[in-house]
Design a protein around this motif. Structure first.
Motif, PDB file in Angstrom:
ATOM      1  N   UNK A 100       0.839  -1.775   0.204  1.00 51.28           N
ATOM      2  CA  UNK A 100      -0.245   0.327   0.104  1.00 51.28           C
ATOM      3  C   UNK A 100       1.108   1.631  -0.372  1.00 51.28           C
ATOM      4  N   UNK A 101       2.185   1.271   0.248  1.00 55.81           N
ATOM      5  CA  UNK A 101       3.089   2.262   0.020  1.00 55.81           C
ATOM      6  C   UNK A 101       3.068   2.907  -0.756  1.00 55.81           C
ATOM      7  N   UNK A 102       2.983   2.218  -1.552  1.00 55.84           N
ATOM      8  CA  UNK A 102       2.770   2.814  -3.137  1.00 55.84           C
ATOM      9  C   UNK A 102       2.497   3.580  -3.979  1.00 55.84           C
ATOM     10  N   UNK A 115      14.542   4.327  -0.771  1.00 52.30           N
ATOM     11  CA  UNK A 115      12.601   4.524  -0.910  1.00 52.30           C
ATOM     12  C   UNK A 115      12.901   3.051  -2.336  1.00 52.30           C
ATOM     13  N   UNK A 116      12.017   2.417  -2.598  1.00 51.97           N
ATOM     14  CA  UNK A 116      10.864   1.920  -3.860  1.00 51.97           C
ATOM     15  C   UNK A 116      10.435   2.717  -4.300  1.00 51.97           C
ATOM     16  N   UNK A 117       9.959   2.508  -5.488  1.00 50.32           N
ATOM     17  CA  UNK A 117       8.218   3.553  -6.021  1.00 50.32           C
ATOM     18  C   UNK A 117       8.507   2.558  -6.988  1.00 50.32           C
ATOM     19  N   UNK A 118       6.456   2.505  -7.354  1.00 51.31           N
ATOM     20  CA  UNK A 118       5.807   1.515  -7.865  1.00 51.31           C
ATOM     21  C   UNK A 118       5.915   2.409  -9.032  1.00 51.31           C
ATOM     22  N   UNK A 119       6.298   1.974 -10.435  1.00 46.31           N
ATOM     23  CA  UNK A 119       5.836   3.047 -11.713  1.00 46.31           C
ATOM     24  C   UNK A 119       4.783   1.382 -13.226  1.00 46.31           C
ATOM     25  N   UNK A 120       3.859   1.631 -13.618  1.00 49.14           N
ATOM     26  CA  UNK A 120       3.215   1.233 -13.878  1.00 49.14           C
ATOM     27  C   UNK A 120       4.158   0.524 -15.118  1.00 49.14           C
ATOM     28  N   UNK A 121       4.024  -0.690 -15.456  1.00 48.71           N
ATOM     29  CA  UNK A 121       4.197  -1.137 -16.423  1.00 48.71           C
ATOM     30  C   UNK A 121       3.053  -1.292 -17.969  1.00 48.71           C
ATOM     31  N   UNK A 126       0.629  -6.411 -14.810  1.00 48.86           N
ATOM     32  CA  UNK A 126       0.718  -6.994 -13.750  1.00 48.86           C
ATOM     33  C   UNK A 126       2.788  -7.201 -13.526  1.00 48.86           C
ATOM     34  N   UNK A 127       3.264  -6.769 -14.129  1.00 46.51           N
ATOM     35  CA  UNK A 127       4.842  -6.256 -13.707  1.00 46.51           C
ATOM     36  C   UNK A 127       5.217  -5.525 -13.647  1.00 46.51           C
ATOM     37  N   UNK A 128       4.119  -4.689 -12.715  1.00 46.45           N
ATOM     38  CA  UNK A 128       5.002  -2.622 -12.884  1.00 46.45           C
ATOM     39  C   UNK A 128       6.797  -2.463 -12.792  1.00 46.45           C
ATOM     40  N   UNK A 129       7.030  -1.922 -12.745  1.00 45.05           N
ATOM     41  CA  UNK A 129       8.242  -1.303 -12.794  1.00 45.05           C
ATOM     42  C   UNK A 129       8.791  -0.568 -10.918  1.00 45.05           C
ATOM     43  N   UNK A 130      10.047  -1.306 -10.828  1.00 47.37           N
ATOM     44  CA  UNK A 130      10.487  -0.827  -9.292  1.00 47.37           C
ATOM     45  C   UNK A 130      11.349   0.363  -9.448  1.00 47.37           C
ATOM     46  N   UNK A 131      11.339   1.313  -8.970  1.00 53.12           N
ATOM     47  CA  UNK A 131      12.775   2.230  -8.945  1.00 53.12           C
ATOM     48  C   UNK A 131      13.277   2.566  -7.042  1.00 53.12           C
ATOM     49  N   UNK A 132      14.570   2.263  -6.954  1.00 50.59           N
ATOM     50  CA  UNK A 132      14.737   2.685  -5.522  1.00 50.59           C
ATOM     51  C   UNK A 132      15.437   3.957  -5.851  1.00 50.59           C
ATOM     52  N   UNK A 133      15.872   4.399  -5.084  1.00 50.74           N
ATOM     53  CA  UNK A 133      16.364   5.783  -5.296  1.00 50.74           C
ATOM     54  C   UNK A 133      16.799   5.882  -3.609  1.00 50.74           C
TER      55      UNK A 133
END
Lengths: 340, 401, 394
Positions: A100-102, A115-121, A126-133
């Motif tokens: 839920x943090x996404x 932190x890691x954030x979620x981005x739409x693919x 079903x396979x979102x893109x995650x980016x660590x900052x």
């Protein structure tokens, strides 16, 4: 050849950028900068003077970290490991499965240095893109250049670390950082810290890997020599042209960074600022050294004003009275001008 | 029947060598302990596994498969990027592999992971086959992950992921959705000491329904004119010889299945796709074609050489393979309609006896074009250039054989 | 006319209001020092600098520019007729810089380490340069102010009670100081001007490093030059404004002719600043952002048009005799430069990951207003007790 590719990529991207940041880029466009520099050159003696390089030379074996956003699965274990390694309240590892943090975009802060954030693919929801900052550990860090007391250091190994004993809490590093990484303990009145990733310098001194690198189940963080890491990144892109876009974020951005990213999505869409290849402190330091250049301009100004003072006083010596002081002034100024 | 010996003897020899080279050492065997279902049949399947893989080695290897130059040296090997995916021509059916695999080599926090191999193998049947997971596996027995992937994260060559990453990447390639109910310890890993099995019984005997290849697909677009698009799936596979992966690449379950969790997974849904996505598979080959090629106001009829090529395939021609004339690589070579388009050395070597007669003495010195103008041998030969009163086939320039 | 202490009562109704404002500010300050910056300010990790740096420090430094411009005019160029304005301007500068230093102290997280830059140097840092220059310049200002103190006390030293025995030594010391300063003052005067030009421009360099986080309307490599020119331009209007204001407050006759001459001198200085500002805009072709007429564009238009209007007013020629026009023009210039500093540090700062747009909190505004109130109170106090303002004895 690679550089050229990056350029064409940028050209391709521009029209799709949100207008304001496109404009920002245009603003920082080299040609425009030179034009403006010409205006300032006369007064600031810009350009003619060589800009001092970073104080310390970087090691050939300096660290590089490659974050492969196509591999990251968004488990956020790195957040847990980072907090644990830095003595921050981390909680239970299992609780990090909570996705839920996404819902909201997050940035590193004083409770979590990464932190890691979620981005739409779009290709596959079903396979979102995650980016660590986290801190990018720039090759030419703006924060190090900016810090009033030199509390931030670019180490030989490539990491940028903060010195608790020097910092005065002015937060100029936060103003300077292009990635908005340094964070501050806003609710502490005594001993507030500037908090940012230190590439786990403590762990590394014991021969361990950075906490996030060690825990990552997918090894989405590739840790090694920067030169090796770059090679590995280029190989990955070459081998899977369908998976990756041909751009290593951080290879050239603001003079290069220690932490680099590769992705299947445009970096704009992953909320990565589009930055030029000019180093962040470059212009500022050029101006700074232009004004100060071995104290020649200030001393010259001093001498010039002294001369003016003497001339004007001399011109009015008859009316001004106070001849004693006048004589003194004249001799003083002679010394001043000859020394200047 | 005699020939079988010639094939079998080298094959057995080759297989023996391969077996020696690729048999995993004892330590590796420990790493993946396979778990079979109780019945004997599947154990037999597993027994067949190795033999099959050896019998199906068909690819041709030469120096140029891996090296740039004809004469690679040790100092300058000139290695090409590994053609691993092209090298694999071994096919294993899902039933050949183990039903479950237990991965317990790296278990520091958790118990070993039970992996439902068969179900996944079945799924992979529809998306790239075994190589999706068993990459770098050219021929011979399936290699252990450990063979290449080191177990230490701090290592010299980081270009190959370490073992932990190799395992996790296999799973998280598809399983990327996390939630509180669906975290590490609920999905794959059980905490050390617990004896709960996470593989649900429903998975154990699950099979995917067999996919049937469609013959023809017809779409109706929203356009006002030319709204019908016909696609002959069977022709692309059978006549044009396309492989599945040349179109069905980068696909996953969501090509057919809905992404909503609460909807019956058996129900298939189609995702809305953009115009680019729709055209992409076709545009790979049909880039230069006009829209009319596919978009018509009626359904297209199946492939017809006389209509598409403007030339009827008669007699012998109807039975030969397309690549005899059009080359093996896509796109096919366009050839002209004249005989010499394909029969390049036609004029010099043609024995006119094949046409049913031998030339009389007066005709042997003539060139072909004297009677067959424009090099077109399908038309009636011309006699009137020399003879005012002769015509083919009433008169022959020789004697019938 | 000679500088003399102004014989007026300290307490008036206005002073009472100022005390209330100052106390209010101090109350918020107490919270800031007890619970940290986050408790009082709206600052966050995206916007680390706010009103206190933008207005208290940056605008404070700019508006204290009257000190060095007047010193340059009266001492370096020896226009003795303007010496009447030097002391009030010097006092303003001194108090202004004290106020700036105070603001820096409350804004930095580890105020007790304020001395660190003296020992720990970073030559690459624009902030380091500003800090060191401001520290030295403040010392210079205090030294420049010393003669006013000695003038006040020489011959009047009258320590109470037992300390009366020290009257003579203190008197001697003051005289020595006065003589020594009289001979060396020119060094400090020139040093003051040089230091001012340095840090006024470096204050502009501060934001250059923010790079893309600054709106292109403001982000320019000539920012230091613009800062310096604007500081020079605002020096005289600040003196005019302050002089008129003080005259009104103390019911003295304003020296309109002197001030209108200052107004006349402002024209080329202001013109130069505006020329560079607009020139920069046209060369970098940033006027496209102005033509969008959004919030930032209006802020830019405002900060440009306020001094431009003042320029027009001063040029119109009516300046020579009317107090009203002078007040208008100087207020416009001051407002323009104030807004420019605010814009440079706050409006222009639009970071990439800006989640919440920064708006100064009540606490920040209170502290700023409280500090200004305190500054005016101290000014009034000093003017009453020390010979600063030149006027006819009455």
């Amino acid at each position: 050849m690679h550089k050229q590719k990056v350029c064409t990529y940028k050209v391709l991207l521009h029209p799709r950028r949100s207008l304001i940041y496109f404009d920002y880029m245009k603003n920082l466009d080299r040609r425009n900068f030179l034009k403006t520099a010409a205006v300032g050159a006369a007064s600031l003696a810009l350009g003619s003077r060589p800009v001092k390089a970073a104080d310390k030379t970087l090691s050939e074996d300096r660290i590089g970290i490659l974050i492969d956003t196509t591999v990251c699965a968004g488990c956020r274990h790195c957040e847990w490991a980072c907090r644990t390694a830095h003595g921050l309240p981390a909680g239970d590892l299992e609780s990090y499965s909570d996705n839920s943090v996404f819902k909201y975009y997050r940035r590193p802060d004083n409770s979590s240095l990464t932190v890691v954030n979620e981005f739409e693919n779009e290709k596959n929801p079903m396979l979102p893109v995650y980016v660590k900052s986290q801190c990018m550990h720039c090759e030419k860090p703006a924060c190090v250049s900016a810090c009033i007391v030199g509390a931030l250091t670019k180490n030989e190994d490539g990491s940028v670390t903060w010195n608790d004993d020097k910092c005065i809490g002015c937060r100029y590093c936060m103003v300077a950082c292009q990635f908005q990484v340094p964070t501050y303990e806003w609710h502490k009145s005594i001993d507030p810290h500037i908090m940012k990733c230190d590439l786990c310098s403590e762990r590394r001194s014991k021969g361990l890997l950075p906490a996030c690198v060690e825990i990552c189940p997918n090894e989405a963080l590739l840790f090694g020599k920067r030169s090796d890491i770059l090679k590995a990144a280029k190989n990955k892109i070459k081998r899977k042209p369908g998976t990756y876009i041909d751009h290593i974020y951080g290879e050239h951005e603001i003079g290069g960074t220690t932490v680099m990213y590769i992705s299947g999505k445009k970096f704009d869409d992953l909320k990565m600022p589009q930055l030029g290849t000019a180093t962040a402190p470059g212009i500022s330091e050029a101006i700074q050294h232009g004004i100060f250049a071995y104290f020649v301009p200030p001393v010259t100004l001093f001498a010039l004003l002294g001369t003016v003072m003497w001339i004007t006083k001399f011109g009015k010596s008859g009316t001004a009275g106070c001849t004693k002081e006048n004589e003194k002034l004249q001799t003083e100024n002679k010394n001043e001008t000859s020394s200047g | 029947m005699k020939k079988i010996h010639f094939i079998l003897i080298p094959l057995v020899f080759f297989g023996f060598i391969l077996g020696k080279v690729f048999t995993p050492d004892t330590e590796d065997k420990k790493q993946i302990s396979t778990e079979f279902s109780q019945d004997k049949a599947s154990q037999n399947d597993a027994g067949r596994f190795h033999d099959n893989s050896l019998l199906r080695v068909t690819q041709k290897l030469n120096c140029k498969s891996c090296h740039e130059s004809e004469y690679p040296t040790k100092d300058y090997p000139g290695l090409l990027s590994c053609p691993r995916s092209d090298m694999i021509s071994v096919y294993h059916s899902p039933e050949e592999g183990p039903e479950f695999v237990k991965i317990d080599e790296m278990s520091d926090y958790y118990n070993g992971v039970e992996f439902s191999h068969k179900v996944h193998a079945e799924m992979s049947e529809m998306s790239g086959g075994c190589t999706g997971c068993h990459h770098y596996n050219t021929t011979g027995p399936v290699l252990n992950c450990r063979k290449c992937h080191e177990s230490s994260r701090s290592r010299e060559d980081v270009s190959i992921p370490d073992l932990k990453a190799a395992y996790h990447r296999q799973c998280t390639n598809c399983h990327k959705q996390w939630s509180n109910e669906n975290g590490c310890s609920n999905q794959c890993h059980t905490p050390k000491g617990s004896d709960v099995s996470l593989v649900s019984s429903s998975v154990k005997s699950k099979t995917h329904p067999v996919l049937t290849l469609p013959a023809k697909l017809v779409w109706e677009t929203g356009a006002k004119t030319n709204k019908i698009v016909t696609f002959f799936h069977n022709e692309h596979v059978e006549i044009f010889g396309l492989e599945c992966k040349s179109c069905h690449n980068q696909e996953s379950c969501i090509k057919c299945h809905t992404v909503e969790r609460n909807i019956d997974p058996a129900k298939l849904t189609r995702r809305d796709r953009s115009i680019e996505e729709h055209h992409k598979p076709c545009a790979n080959c049909h880039m230069g074609n006009s829209c009319q090629k596919c978009h018509r106001d009626r359904e297209l009829s199946p492939f017809d050489h006389s209509r598409s090529g403007g030339w009827v395939l008669k007699s012998y021609h109807s039975s030969i393979a397309c690549e005899k004339c059009h080359g093996t690589a896509m796109p096919y070579i366009r050839t002209g309609h004249k005989c010499i388009s394909c029969h390049k050395k036609f004029s010099e070597e043609f024995d006119h006896k094949l046409a049913g007669f031998t030339f009389s003495e007066g005709h042997t010195g003539l060139e072909c074009k004297n009677c067959h103008p424009d090099g077109d041998f399908t038309k009636t030969p011309v006699c009137t250039d020399c003879h005012d009163d002769k015509s083919f086939p009433q008169d022959l320039p020789g004697t019938r054989k | 006319m000679k500088p003399l202490p102004v014989k007026r009562n300290f307490f008036t109704f206005g002073v009472f209001i100022l005390i209330v404002l100052a106390l209010n500010g101090l109350a918020f300050l107490a919270i800031r020092f007890y619970s940290g910056l986050g408790a009082v300010t709206n600052l966050d990790n995206q916007t680390p600098w706010g009103l206190w740096i933008g207005v208290d420090v940056a605008a404070g430094v700019a508006l204290a520019a009257g000190g060095f411009t007047s010193a340059a005019l009266a001492h370096v160029f020896h226009r003795e007729s303007y010496s009447a304005i030097v002391r009030p301007a010097l006092l303003t500068a001194m108090l202004g810089y004290t106020f700036v230093a105070f603001a820096v102290c409350i804004d930095i997280g580890r105020f007790y380490y304020i001395w660190h830059p003296l020992l720990m140097w970073n030559g690459n840092s624009a902030l380091f340069e500003v800090g060191i220059c401001v520290m030295i310049y403040m010392t210079v200002l205090y030294i420049e102010f010393l003669p006013i103190v000695t003038e006040r006390f020489i011959g009047k030293v009258n320590l109470p009670g037992v300390l009366a025995a020290f009257n003579k030594p203190v008197e001697a010391l003051l005289k020595l100081l006065d003589r020594g300063l009289g001979k060396t003052m020119f060094v400090f005067v020139i040093a003051g001007v040089v230091l001012s030009t340095l840090h006024q421009s470096s204050l502009g360099t501060l934001m250059v490093i923010a790079g893309q986080k600054m709106h292109p309307l403001w982000q320019t490599p000539v920012l230091p030059l613009l800062f310096l020119l604007s500081a020079i331009a605002v020096g005289f209007p600040m003196i005019i404004f302050e002089s008129l204001f003080a005259s009104k407050s103390f019911r003295l006759k304003p020296e309109v002719s002197l001030l209108s001459n200052l107004g006349g001198m402002t024209i080329p200085l202001l013109g130069m600043y505006l020329a560079f500002k607009l020139g920069d805009m046209f060369i970098r072709e940033t006027f496209v952002y102005v033509l969008r007429f959004d919030y930032t564009a209006w802020m830019f238009i405002a900060e440009t048009f306020l001094p431009l209007t003042a320029f027009a007013v001063l040029l119109s020629g009516k300046r020579s005799h009317t107090q009203g026009y002078l007040l208008l023009a100087s207020s416009l210039v001051i407002a323009g430069i104030l807004l420019n500093r605010f814009n440079n540090f706050i409006t222009a700062y639009r970071p990439f990951y800006d989640t919440v747009t920064y708006v100064p909190s009540v606490g920040e505004v209170s502290v700023t207003i409280g500090c200004i109130a305190l500054l005016i109170l101290i000014y009034r106090l000093i003017v009453i007790y020390f010979p600063v303002i030149s006027h006819e004895k009455n």
